[in-house]
Design an enzyme around this catalytic site. Structure first.
Site, PDB file in Angstrom:
ATOM      1  N   ARG A  73       7.274  -3.208   6.409  1.00 58.28           N
ATOM      2  CA  ARG A  73       6.916  -2.334   7.520  1.00 58.28           C
ATOM      3  C   ARG A  73       6.133  -3.145   8.547  1.00 58.28           C
ATOM      4  O   ARG A  73       5.389  -4.066   8.202  1.00 58.28           O
ATOM      5  CB  ARG A  73       6.062  -1.156   7.028  1.00 58.28           C
ATOM      6  CG  ARG A  73       6.847  -0.114   6.269  1.00 58.28           C
ATOM      7  CD  ARG A  73       5.991   1.055   5.883  1.00 58.28           C
ATOM      8  NE  ARG A  73       4.997   0.715   4.883  1.00 58.28           N
ATOM      9  CZ  ARG A  73       3.736   0.397   5.105  1.00 58.28           C
ATOM     10  NH1 ARG A  73       3.249   0.410   6.335  1.00 58.28           N
ATOM     11  NH2 ARG A  73       2.929   0.086   4.120  1.00 58.28           N
ATOM     12  N   TYR A 201      14.812  -3.035   7.729  1.00 64.04           N
ATOM     13  CA  TYR A 201      13.999  -2.936   6.512  1.00 64.04           C
ATOM     14  C   TYR A 201      13.701  -1.466   6.167  1.00 64.04           C
ATOM     15  O   TYR A 201      13.305  -0.678   7.045  1.00 64.04           O
ATOM     16  CB  TYR A 201      12.668  -3.712   6.665  1.00 64.04           C
ATOM     17  CG  TYR A 201      11.736  -3.363   5.527  1.00 64.04           C
ATOM     18  CD1 TYR A 201      11.974  -3.868   4.253  1.00 64.04           C
ATOM     19  CD2 TYR A 201      10.701  -2.458   5.699  1.00 64.04           C
ATOM     20  CE1 TYR A 201      11.175  -3.486   3.186  1.00 64.04           C
ATOM     21  CE2 TYR A 201       9.893  -2.076   4.638  1.00 64.04           C
ATOM     22  CZ  TYR A 201      10.137  -2.596   3.381  1.00 64.04           C
ATOM     23  OH  TYR A 201       9.358  -2.213   2.320  1.00 64.04           O
ATOM     24  N   LYS A 210       8.903   7.267   5.348  1.00 62.94           N
ATOM     25  CA  LYS A 210       7.572   7.197   5.969  1.00 62.94           C
ATOM     26  C   LYS A 210       7.542   7.937   7.305  1.00 62.94           C
ATOM     27  O   LYS A 210       6.564   8.606   7.635  1.00 62.94           O
ATOM     28  CB  LYS A 210       7.180   5.741   6.198  1.00 62.94           C
ATOM     29  CG  LYS A 210       7.171   4.901   4.946  1.00 62.94           C
ATOM     30  CD  LYS A 210       6.196   5.442   3.952  1.00 62.94           C
ATOM     31  CE  LYS A 210       6.121   4.568   2.720  1.00 62.94           C
ATOM     32  NZ  LYS A 210       5.230   5.131   1.713  1.00 62.94           N
ATOM     33  N   HIS A 230       0.498  10.596   1.001  1.00 64.13           N
ATOM     34  CA  HIS A 230       1.057   9.381   0.405  1.00 64.13           C
ATOM     35  C   HIS A 230       0.654   9.360  -1.074  1.00 64.13           C
ATOM     36  O   HIS A 230      -0.190   8.572  -1.496  1.00 64.13           O
ATOM     37  CB  HIS A 230       0.488   8.161   1.150  1.00 64.13           C
ATOM     38  CG  HIS A 230       1.186   6.874   0.861  1.00 64.13           C
ATOM     39  ND1 HIS A 230       0.596   5.655   1.087  1.00 64.13           N
ATOM     40  CD2 HIS A 230       2.425   6.595   0.400  1.00 64.13           C
ATOM     41  CE1 HIS A 230       1.443   4.681   0.766  1.00 64.13           C
ATOM     42  NE2 HIS A 230       2.551   5.236   0.347  1.00 64.13           N
ATOM     43  N   SER A 252       0.111   1.244  -0.265  1.00 70.05           N
ATOM     44  CA  SER A 252       1.408   0.677  -0.623  1.00 70.05           C
ATOM     45  C   SER A 252       1.244  -0.493  -1.587  1.00 70.05           C
ATOM     46  O   SER A 252       0.332  -1.311  -1.436  1.00 70.05           O
ATOM     47  CB  SER A 252       2.104   0.178   0.642  1.00 70.05           C
ATOM     48  OG  SER A 252       2.133   1.201   1.598  1.00 70.05           O
ATOM     49  N   CYS A 254       0.291  -0.657  -4.642  1.00 69.94           N
ATOM     50  CA  CYS A 254      -0.906  -0.680  -5.494  1.00 69.94           C
ATOM     51  C   CYS A 254      -0.660   0.051  -6.815  1.00 69.94           C
ATOM     52  O   CYS A 254      -1.600   0.487  -7.473  1.00 69.94           O
ATOM     53  CB  CYS A 254      -2.090  -0.052  -4.774  1.00 69.94           C
ATOM     54  SG  CYS A 254      -2.778  -1.110  -3.499  1.00 69.94           S
ATOM     55  N   ASP A 281       5.769   8.510  -4.500  1.00 73.64           N
ATOM     56  CA  ASP A 281       5.288   8.002  -3.209  1.00 73.64           C
ATOM     57  C   ASP A 281       4.779   9.078  -2.255  1.00 73.64           C
ATOM     58  O   ASP A 281       3.850   8.825  -1.508  1.00 73.64           O
ATOM     59  CB  ASP A 281       6.419   7.215  -2.526  1.00 73.64           C
ATOM     60  CG  ASP A 281       5.933   6.344  -1.382  1.00 73.64           C
ATOM     61  OD1 ASP A 281       4.862   5.719  -1.526  1.00 73.64           O
ATOM     62  OD2 ASP A 281       6.607   6.290  -0.339  1.00 73.64           O
ATOM     63  N   ARG A 374      12.720  -4.980  -3.059  1.00 76.32           N
ATOM     64  CA  ARG A 374      12.709  -3.573  -3.473  1.00 76.32           C
ATOM     65  C   ARG A 374      13.937  -3.191  -4.275  1.00 76.32           C
ATOM     66  O   ARG A 374      14.987  -3.807  -4.164  1.00 76.32           O
ATOM     67  CB  ARG A 374      12.696  -2.690  -2.208  1.00 76.32           C
ATOM     68  CG  ARG A 374      11.484  -2.869  -1.303  1.00 76.32           C
ATOM     69  CD  ARG A 374      10.320  -2.121  -1.829  1.00 76.32           C
ATOM     70  NE  ARG A 374       9.128  -2.274  -1.003  1.00 76.32           N
ATOM     71  CZ  ARG A 374       8.214  -1.311  -0.872  1.00 76.32           C
ATOM     72  NH1 ARG A 374       8.335  -0.158  -1.468  1.00 76.32           N
ATOM     73  NH2 ARG A 374       7.135  -1.528  -0.139  1.00 76.32           N
TER      74      ARG A 374
HETATM   75  C1  OXD Z   1       5.274   1.740   1.306  1.00 72.69           C
HETATM   76  C2  OXD Z   1       6.471   2.210   0.577  1.00 72.69           C
HETATM   77  O1  OXD Z   1       5.349   0.735   2.029  1.00 72.69           O
HETATM   78  O2  OXD Z   1       6.354   3.192  -0.160  1.00 72.69           O
HETATM   79  O3  OXD Z   1       4.238   2.404   1.176  1.00 72.69           O
HETATM   80  O4  OXD Z   1       7.562   1.634   0.750  1.00 72.69           O
HETATM   81 MN    MN Z   2       4.450   4.164  -0.013  1.00 75.20          MN
END
Ligand code: OXD
Ligand code: MN
Length: 590
Positions: A73, A201, A210, A230, A252, A254, A281, A374
């Site tokens: 991002r 991306y 998002k 989130h 993100s 984590c 998420d 990913r």
């Molecule tokens: C982020 C995702 O970047 O969930 O938070 O992809």
């Molecule tokens: Mn996320």
């Protein structure tokens, strides 16, 4: 060109206007059928956009590489375009729609010439649930179509749900030239519109995620009295069959996916404890008729970080990726045409093709998979998916957890004193940055409620919305903060994490039932070390005490730092948060 699929004039107008601007050769409406998906996979493989992986070992799995400059991002190119700059607030980049629309039109004009524009009708949430919202994304990327078909509920039933007159979130995506200088991820919350150009991306282009489910939805939620967060959602089943649900916000990369799919330690499993995943998420949360908060996961798949995912850290996520999955920017093992990433196995294979397409060996001295590589995996693949995953009403929350990546200061777990204090605890979250966004990694920054990159309006108003929501819930969930990432003097992690986080969840849920005492400290309620179950773990009570210790001196400094951070919100900072900050400071001086 666009007749026949819907009589909704607003949908037709949006599709026609997009086509007029971008001038695709062809328009294809996505019905989400297997036949259509197969044909698109075929086409993407024939052009090299995707690579078919070993279909015996990884049936239905495909591989994609993004451009080298387009791997995460891009927060600095992500804008909230509301009419008044003040409404975007100090934590968002802002652009006047009067400037943004013409600029974007210039960038996208004619950019789909020679290409196909796909029209994706999709639902965030189960079609027909009062929680759910419909979006239409147009895109010139098959990769985006195929990802959206995993991550959201795609199909013509979304058009039916809209009917002749229903409103939807408009999403326009054009790859253009993947030019980082002209890359823009733009949100127009007042117009229910998202425009994304020059990126391929996931987080920038799967517009249901998002852009819609957090930035636009948080704005809608404030207007309509609900919340878009989130947060993962998980359910814990007790030996007697009781179920409890928890939503947890972490920045993100984590560990949200890992926590959502946690496998409890053996002695918990032997007793009959089970954890099930509702989402990993995003949570959309509403006040139920029973005065509790109810949450749904609006997504339909997992867009998870691959590196570090393995049989120990997250066997459920790994299992979810074994079929029907798209891998992005991981490495390919050419010996059997499967995938590999750092941490998948202890010993890397002898020879790989890395995420850039180069030959790679363990001696190469670079990572084979990009740190933000990913997997896009269907939620139904997950062995521990909750039976409530498709529930139209969602699940009632017993606890909300906030958590960041903090080497020091923040203890393993603490509980807020009440809802408003819990909002304060969420608002003071800070965490070390990760590879999920471009920029330096490992830098400590404030990330209130893990929403800094995702709040579609002024963060001060967002805090006030949280306070308001608290007033509407008769039986609010209890609010906690966790930190799995405390480090010792040599940088070693002091808590084992992963499945052992069940031990902390257990304490949290006992607190929700008022089954256990806790120590009152300057920051809230902290466990007595004896109350964290360490059975079966080679772990010392001293270390536990160390990571539960609240160092008032550090927290006093933290309070001063929070005061600095809060200044940017000016008049919008709710009094309740100011009061809680004053209490924290006073508690540290006692
Ligand atoms: C982020 C995702 O970047 O969930 O938070 O992809
Ligand atoms: Mn996320």
């Amino acid at each position: 060109m666009t007749q026949g699929y819907t009589e909704n004039q607003k949908v037709l107008d949006f599709v026609n206007a997009s086509a007029e601007l971008a001038q695709p050769d062809k328009i294809v409406w996505i019905d989400g059928s297997d036949a259509q998906i197969d044909a698109l996979r075929e086409e993407a493989c024939s052009t090299g956009e995707m690579i078919r992986l070993n279909q015996e070992k990884l049936p239905g799995c495909y591989y994609h590489r993004t451009a080298e400059n387009d791997v995460a991002r891009v927060e600095a190119r992500t804008f909230i375009c509301c009419r008044d700059e003040k409404d975007a607030g100090p934590t968002n980049y802002w652009m006047d729609p009067k400037e943004a629309y013409p600029m974007l039109r210039e960038i996208a004009r004619g950019k789909m010439k020679g290409r196909t524009m796909y029209v994706i009708p999709y639902s965030m949430g189960v079609v027909g649930s009062p929680f759910s919202r419909i979006g239409i994304e147009v895109t010139d990327s098959i990769y985006v179509v195929l990802n959206m078909c995993i991550m959201t509920r795609v199909g013509f039933n979304c058009l039916e749900a809209l009917g002749k007159d229903g409103d939807f979130v408009k999403g326009f995506h054009a790859k253009c030239d993947i030019d980082p200088e002209k890359r823009y991820i733009m949100h127009f919350p007042e117009d229910d519109t998202i425009i994304s150009v020059n990126s391929g991306y996931g987080g920038n282009v799967l517009l249901g995620k998002k852009c819609f489910a957090l930035r636009i939805a948080s704005y809608l939620g404030r207007k309509e009295g609900w919340m878009a967060e989130h947060m993962l959602i998980l359910g814990v089943t007790y030996p007697d069959g009781t179920k409890k649900y928890v939503a947890a916000a972490f920045p993100s990369a984590c560990g949200k996916t890992n926590l959502a799919m946690l496998i409890p330690p053996k002695h918990y499993r032997d007793l009959g404890y089970k954890v099930e995943t509702v989402g990993d998420d995003i949570a959309w949360i509403r006040v139920g008729e029973d005065g509790r908060l109810w949450a749904v996961n609006p997504e339909n798949g997992f867009f998870g970080v691959a590196p570090g995912t393995n049989d120990h850290s997250n066997p459920n996520a790994l299992a979810a990726t074994r079929k029907g999955t798209i891998f992005t920017n991981v490495a390919i093992d050419p010996s059997d045409n499967t995938v590999w990433w750092e941490g998948l196995t202890k010993q890397p294979p002898e020879h790989l093709i890395d995420w850039l397409g180069h030959d790679w060996t363990p001696a190469s001295g670079v990572k084979a998979a990009h740190p933000n590589s990913r997997f896009t995996a269907p939620a139904v693949n997950c062995p521990c998916i909750s039976p409530e995953f498709n529930s139209k009403t969602g699940v009632p929350l017993d606890a909300i957890i906030f958590g960041g990546r903090r080497a020091t200061t923040t203890p393993l777990v603490y509980q807020s004193r009440d809802w408003n204090h819990g909002v304060f605890v969420g608002s003071i979250m800070s965490s070390e940055t990760t590879a999920a966004a471009t920029g330096a990694v490992g830098v400590l920054r404030h990330d209130p409620m893990a929403m800094k990159p995702f709040c579609g309006y002024h963060m001060g108003d967002y805090f006030a919305h949280w306070i308001e929501m608290g007033k509407k819930v008769k039986n609010p969930p209890k609010i906690f903060n966790v930190n799995w990432f405390r480090q010792g003097e040599n940088g070693e992690f002091l808590w084992p994490g992963f499945g052992d986080n069940m031990r902390v969840l257990d304490w949290i849920l006992k607190r929700c039932d008022d089954k256990i005492e806790a120590q009152e400290t300057a920051i809230g309620y902290v466990p007595y070390a004896k109350d964290i179950d360490i059975e079966g773990l080679d772990y010392s009570v001293e270390t536990l005490e160390k990571i539960l210790y609240v160092d008032k001196e550090r927290w006093s400094k933290e309070a001063d730092e929070i005061a600095e951070f809060y200044k940017q919100f000016g008049d919008k900072l709710p009094q309740e948060l100011k009061d809680n900050l004053a209490t924290l400071k006073a508690n540290c001086e006692k």
